[in-house]
Design an enzyme around this catalytic site. Structure first.
Site, PDB file in Angstrom:
ATOM      1  N   SER A  30       0.848  -1.190   0.000  1.00 51.81           N
ATOM      2  CA  SER A  30       0.000   0.000   0.000  1.00 51.81           C
ATOM      3  C   SER A  30       0.886   1.244   0.000  1.00 51.81           C
ATOM      4  O   SER A  30       2.064   1.157  -0.349  1.00 51.81           O
ATOM      5  CB  SER A  30      -0.949  -0.032   1.205  1.00 51.81           C
ATOM      6  OG  SER A  30      -1.955   0.945   1.073  1.00 51.81           O
ATOM      7  N   ASN A  31       0.361   2.381   0.363  1.00 55.19           N
ATOM      8  CA  ASN A  31       1.148   3.619   0.380  1.00 55.19           C
ATOM      9  C   ASN A  31       0.664   4.534   1.511  1.00 55.19           C
ATOM     10  O   ASN A  31      -0.247   4.178   2.254  1.00 55.19           O
ATOM     11  CB  ASN A  31       1.079   4.305  -0.987  1.00 55.19           C
ATOM     12  CG  ASN A  31      -0.350   4.665  -1.352  1.00 55.19           C
ATOM     13  OD1 ASN A  31      -0.986   5.477  -0.701  1.00 55.19           O
ATOM     14  ND2 ASN A  31      -0.876   4.019  -2.396  1.00 55.19           N
TER      15      ASN A  31
END
Ligand code: C5P
Length: 213
Positions: A21-22
């Site tokens: 993810s980020n």
């Protein structure tokens, strides 16, 4: 006007308990959705996993997890919208072979094969209905204007909102933001550093045509 806003990160499954993810928190997209509701618009918010409560008064709230989920949700709804603001930090790559159980570790290293996700914004630009205003975001660490303008052209956008994510006070996971808005007709507007709520209100004031305000 019906306005679709996307927000937050996506999660790309590696196995049953792990993902890529980020750092996106969804705050800029949620602020844009809230400002658009306050301005009287019908707002659809498509959101990746975030720790925020959706604003009151949305026409529809669509929670999604992966880039593929987000692509489905957005492509289904975008044709009915007068404006689409693609604020989500969509993963560019996803594991090519996600495992449906928890992977066991072994002594050696592990190589993950990643495949490209669909560029949702590019697909929207290729299929843009007449009159729709399509807006993308560009998070850059250098040559902001050059990269933003080339994305604007490559994805057939009407506007791109660029922010310099090399600075801690703006962009990902910051409570404040500063945005440069570039229009397809060459105009540029600079919104100075302020809360994401205030940036969202200023952005909508610029992006909405006078008839849609
Ligand atoms: O090309 P780049 O990823 O920097 O462009 C960012 C813009 O493209 C953002 O508006 C983001 O929401 C959108 N995007 C997308 N689908 C992807 C990757 C980015 O719609 N797979």
């Amino acid at each position: 006007m019906r306005i679709l806003v996307t927000a937050g990160p996506t999660r790309e499954a590696i196995d049953a308990v792990r993902f890529l993810s980020n750092k996106s928190t969804g705050r800029m997209g949620y602020a844009l959705a809230e400002a658009a509701v306050a301005a009287g618009h019908d707002v659809v918010l498509v959101s990746g996993p975030v720790a925020l409560t959706p604003p009151d008064g949305l026409l529809e709230f669509v929670p999604v997890v992966s880039a593929a989920d987000m692509a489905d949700a957005v492509k289904r709804r975008a044709p009915d919208c007068g404006m689409v603001i693609m604020c989500a930090a969509v993963a560019d790559y996803t594991p090519a072979h996600p495992v449906d159980r928890k992977m066991k570790k072994s002594d050696g290293n592990l190589t993950l094969e990643l495949k490209r996700t669909e560029d949702i914004l590019k697909t929207l630009g290729q299929n843009k209905p007449a009159g729709q205003i399509l807006i993308g975001f560009a998070a850059e660490t250098d040559d902001l204007e050059q990269y933003a303008r080339s994305k604007l052209a490559a994805k057939n956008l009407d506007w791109i909102a660029a922010n310099d994510v090399s600075r801690p006070d703006r962009g990902f996971a910051a409570g404040t933001n500063a945005v440069a808005l570039f229009a397809a007709d060459g105009r540029r507007f600079d919104i100075p550093l302020q809360s994401k709520d205030a940036v969202a209100r200023r952005m909508l004031g610029i992006l909405l045509p006078p008839s849609g305000r």
